[in-house]
Design a protein around this motif. Structure first.
Motif, PDB file in Angstrom:
ATOM      1  N   ALA A 138      -4.334  -0.405  13.078  1.00 15.65           N
ATOM      2  CA  ALA A 138      -3.722  -0.144  11.775  1.00 15.65           C
ATOM      3  C   ALA A 138      -3.685  -1.398  10.915  1.00 15.65           C
ATOM      4  O   ALA A 138      -3.559  -1.318   9.695  1.00 15.65           O
ATOM      5  CB  ALA A 138      -2.322   0.396  11.958  1.00 15.65           C
TER       6      ALA A 138
ATOM      7  N   CYS B 219      -6.159  -3.497  10.426  1.00 13.69           N
ATOM      8  CA  CYS B 219      -7.476  -3.900   9.917  1.00 13.69           C
ATOM      9  C   CYS B 219      -7.706  -3.371   8.507  1.00 13.69           C
ATOM     10  O   CYS B 219      -7.420  -2.221   8.232  1.00 13.69           O
ATOM     11  CB  CYS B 219      -8.581  -3.360  10.814  1.00 13.69           C
ATOM     12  SG  CYS B 219      -8.462  -3.976  12.470  1.00 13.69           S
ATOM     13  N   SER B 220      -8.211  -4.204   7.634  1.00 12.20           N
ATOM     14  CA  SER B 220      -8.596  -3.739   6.289  1.00 12.20           C
ATOM     15  C   SER B 220      -9.650  -4.657   5.718  1.00 12.20           C
ATOM     16  O   SER B 220      -9.928  -5.710   6.248  1.00 12.20           O
ATOM     17  CB  SER B 220      -7.386  -3.724   5.360  1.00 12.20           C
ATOM     18  OG  SER B 220      -6.991  -5.034   5.070  1.00 12.20           O
ATOM     19  N   ASP B 221     -10.227  -4.238   4.591  1.00  5.99           N
ATOM     20  CA  ASP B 221     -11.273  -5.030   3.939  1.00  5.99           C
ATOM     21  C   ASP B 221     -11.239  -4.777   2.445  1.00  5.99           C
ATOM     22  O   ASP B 221     -11.262  -3.638   2.003  1.00  5.99           O
ATOM     23  CB  ASP B 221     -12.640  -4.619   4.490  1.00  5.99           C
ATOM     24  CG  ASP B 221     -13.785  -5.241   3.738  1.00  5.99           C
ATOM     25  OD1 ASP B 221     -13.723  -6.445   3.510  1.00  5.99           O
ATOM     26  OD2 ASP B 221     -14.712  -4.503   3.375  1.00  5.99           O
ATOM     27  N   ASP B 222     -11.097  -5.819   1.703  1.00  6.81           N
ATOM     28  CA  ASP B 222     -11.186  -5.667   0.249  1.00  6.81           C
ATOM     29  C   ASP B 222     -12.602  -5.984  -0.163  1.00  6.81           C
ATOM     30  O   ASP B 222     -13.002  -7.135  -0.188  1.00  6.81           O
ATOM     31  CB  ASP B 222     -10.202  -6.601  -0.460  1.00  6.81           C
ATOM     32  CG  ASP B 222      -8.784  -6.123  -0.236  1.00  6.81           C
ATOM     33  OD1 ASP B 222      -8.593  -4.896  -0.222  1.00  6.81           O
ATOM     34  OD2 ASP B 222      -7.889  -6.964  -0.054  1.00  6.81           O
TER      35      ASP B 222
ATOM     36  N   MET C  31      -0.872  -2.302   3.290  1.00  5.37           N
ATOM     37  CA  MET C  31      -0.906  -1.221   4.298  1.00  5.37           C
ATOM     38  C   MET C  31      -1.119   0.141   3.634  1.00  5.37           C
ATOM     39  O   MET C  31      -1.916   0.952   4.097  1.00  5.37           O
ATOM     40  CB  MET C  31       0.421  -1.249   5.072  1.00  5.37           C
ATOM     41  CG  MET C  31       0.441  -0.342   6.276  1.00  5.37           C
ATOM     42  SD  MET C  31      -0.722  -0.881   7.539  1.00  5.37           S
ATOM     43  CE  MET C  31      -0.833   0.561   8.528  1.00  5.37           C
TER      44      MET C  31
ATOM     45  N   VAL D  56      -4.654   0.511   2.428  1.00  3.52           N
ATOM     46  CA  VAL D  56      -5.578   0.895   3.505  1.00  3.52           C
ATOM     47  C   VAL D  56      -5.457   2.390   3.792  1.00  3.52           C
ATOM     48  O   VAL D  56      -6.463   3.094   3.945  1.00  3.52           O
ATOM     49  CB  VAL D  56      -5.290   0.078   4.794  1.00  3.52           C
ATOM     50  CG1 VAL D  56      -6.154   0.565   5.945  1.00  3.52           C
ATOM     51  CG2 VAL D  56      -5.528  -1.391   4.543  1.00  3.52           C
TER      52      VAL D  56
ATOM     53  N   LYS E 164      -7.063   4.335   1.036  1.00  2.00           N
ATOM     54  CA  LYS E 164      -8.520   4.243   1.165  1.00  2.00           C
ATOM     55  C   LYS E 164      -9.013   5.187   2.275  1.00  2.00           C
ATOM     56  O   LYS E 164      -9.996   5.904   2.113  1.00  2.00           O
ATOM     57  CB  LYS E 164      -8.883   2.789   1.501  1.00  2.00           C
ATOM     58  CG  LYS E 164     -10.317   2.418   1.218  1.00  2.00           C
ATOM     59  CD  LYS E 164     -10.582   1.010   1.680  1.00  2.00           C
ATOM     60  CE  LYS E 164     -10.709   0.063   0.533  1.00  2.00           C
ATOM     61  NZ  LYS E 164     -11.219  -1.259   0.950  1.00  2.00           N
TER      62      LYS E 164
ATOM     63  N   VAL F 209     -13.258   1.568   7.299  1.00  3.10           N
ATOM     64  CA  VAL F 209     -12.312   0.884   6.392  1.00  3.10           C
ATOM     65  C   VAL F 209     -12.695  -0.596   6.249  1.00  3.10           C
ATOM     66  O   VAL F 209     -12.703  -1.141   5.147  1.00  3.10           O
ATOM     67  CB  VAL F 209     -10.855   1.024   6.900  1.00  3.10           C
ATOM     68  CG1 VAL F 209      -9.912   0.169   6.064  1.00  3.10           C
ATOM     69  CG2 VAL F 209     -10.420   2.481   6.821  1.00  3.10           C
ATOM     70  N   ALA F 210     -13.014  -1.241   7.371  1.00  2.00           N
ATOM     71  CA  ALA F 210     -13.292  -2.685   7.341  1.00  2.00           C
ATOM     72  C   ALA F 210     -14.761  -3.000   7.064  1.00  2.00           C
ATOM     73  O   ALA F 210     -15.118  -4.157   6.862  1.00  2.00           O
ATOM     74  CB  ALA F 210     -12.867  -3.314   8.658  1.00  2.00           C
TER      75      ALA F 210
END
Lengths: 176, 282
Positions: free
Chosen positions: A19, A21-24, B1, B4, B7, B252-253
């Protein structure tokens, strides 16, 4: 019972870690490219207003597909989907960034322009043709080949030599 | 958060993401079901060997310009799976040597054929996509999704129907044969099921990473549980959770799908190892 509890702990931990992890991945447009230019062929399909489409619903159901806000994996998958089912996208507004490539046509002075994107593993590439609306001369007005560019335009199709080709009709090219 | 999550919800609206999740869950479920038996029978590397065979067959299908490569890849992989499990009892070529021979041979021949006969303008891309999965799982057609669903249901049905026989053959093949169980027939059925899963899993993680789907969930479950049933159930849960997490993280990443799923599997194995250590000490 104890073992079941111990099996649950790693599973919960994995979910919690994932949860985070993300990427802009939003592209940052830089200086605009030069103008003047090229004829947009004989386009088919309903032409929507790009600005109006951007204000409308997004995602697969909407008329605006912003690939610059998607992760590289999603961009590649969505472009593959566009190429596999192009008729579903006719008239939709597409914003995308990628590497600029040009290919010389059979007729002298005729060039085809593409935005090329790569997948996350950097082994596969997909290209979308674009046609710059207005009077623009190649190479004077266009970006350097392999420069990173961003385009916004309406997806359409044209017929040439009995084949249907798909392209994005853009009003402006923004290069980094 | 929240960004994300927004998204992720937006991505889930795309049909190809939902197809990937459905097929990913089914492949993870099937591979882990068979994985426990493969690990216990000391056939962990058969997945790797068969995936290389599938790669070679894919190369031949590409050279023949087949629109549906399953027509060729599936029968060839099934044939090699049967051959490998049969040569396990052959004294001339031992099991591990047979796996290595077929694995390396198919990989080399596949690459050779792709180089010599492929009409693709992006050969290295095609090879890379087949070996590492790339985004294949996110570019499935509706027909491919239905085929995957049908084949997965078939594999699950085979496992559930023959659960007790597979259990008996897994732990003591000689004893099973002595008690009247037709071990060779069940080995054959099992070989076909493995081949089907390998061919399907190529879409999810690519040819080189398939073994991870087979091995890691089973080994993770074995760190905590001891009985065949508990290990199998836990292995299925771990495999499905890892596949879904890996898939969601990758979209997502923006990381490669196959290697992300395998990385999550490795993380799961590490966590289960620690949980197993703690459980034994308490």
């Amino acid at each position: 019972m104890k073992r079941y509890l111990f099996a649950l702990i790693p599973l919960c931990l994995m979910c919690a870690l994932a949860a985070g992890c993300s990427d802009d991945n939003a592209a940052t447009p830089a200086a605009p490219a030069a103008e003047d230019g090229q004829e947009a062929g004989d386009p088919q399909g309903e032409q929507s207003d790009p600005q109006a489409a951007q204000d409308g619903p997004q995602g697969p159901a909407g008329d605006y597909i912003d690939l610059t806000k998607m992760s590289s994996t999603m961009v590649y998958a969505e472009v593959s989907n566009i190429m596999a089912n192009p008729d579903d996208y006719i008239g939709k507004t597409v914003r995308m960034s990628g590497l600029y490539y040009v290919e010389a046509g059979a007729e002298p002075g005729k060039n085809y322009h593409y935005v090329v994107i790569e997948d996350a593993a950097a082994c596969c590439r997909q290209g979308l043709e674009f046609i710059w609306n207005g009077d623009h001369a190649y190479p004077k007005d266009y970006p350097k080949e392999q420069a990173r560019i961003e385009i916004v335009g309406v997806f359409g199709s044209y017929d040439e030599l009995g084949q249907t080709y798909y392209y994005v009709a853009v009003d402006d090219i923004v290069s980094e | 958060m929240m960004e994300v999550a927004d998204k992720l919800f937006l991505y889930l609206e795309y049909p190809f993401v939902r197809y990937a999740l459905i097929v990913g869950v089914l492949i993870a479920l099937c591979s882990s079901l068979l994985g426990v038996t493969l690990v216990l029978k000391r056939f962990s590397l058969i997945g790797s060997g068969l995936s290389h065979v599938a790669f070679g067959a894919t190369a031949v299908a590409a050279a023949m310009s087949l629109t549906n490569n399953y027509v060729l890849v599936l029968p060839v992989t099934i044939a090699c799976a049967v051959l490998l499990l049969r040569t396990g009892q052959n004294t001339k070529i031992k099991g591990d040597a047979a796996v290595a021979m077929i694995s390396v041979g198919a990989l080399a021949i596949g690459y050779l054929i792709m180089n010599v006969f492929s009409e693709s303008a992006n050969l290295s891309g095609d090879v890379c996509a087949t070996l590492f999965g790339s985004t294949s799982i996110l570019t499935l057609t509706v027909a491919e999704v239905w085929l995957s669903v049908a084949l997965s249901i078939l594999v699950i049905a085979v496992f559930l129907l023959f659960y007790h026989k597979i259990f008996a053959v897994t732990f003591d093949e000689d004893f099973s044969t002595a008690t009247g169980v037709r071990a060779q027939v069940y080995n054959l059925v099992f070989a076909v099921a493995i081949a089907v899963i390998i061919v399907l899993a190529m879409n999810l993680v690519g040819a080189l990473l398939i073994s991870a789907l087979v091995i890691f969930p089973a080994l993770s479950a074995m760190r905590v549980f001891k009985s065949f049933r508990a290990v199998t159930v836990c292995s299925v849960v771990v495999s499905v959770v890892c596949a879904v997490l890996g898939l969601l993280v990758s979209i997502v990443a923006g990381t490669p799908v196959g290697s992300t799923i395998v990385a999550v599997d490795i993380g799961g194995f590490a966590l289960f190892s620690v949980a197993g250590l703690i459980a034994r000490r308490l």
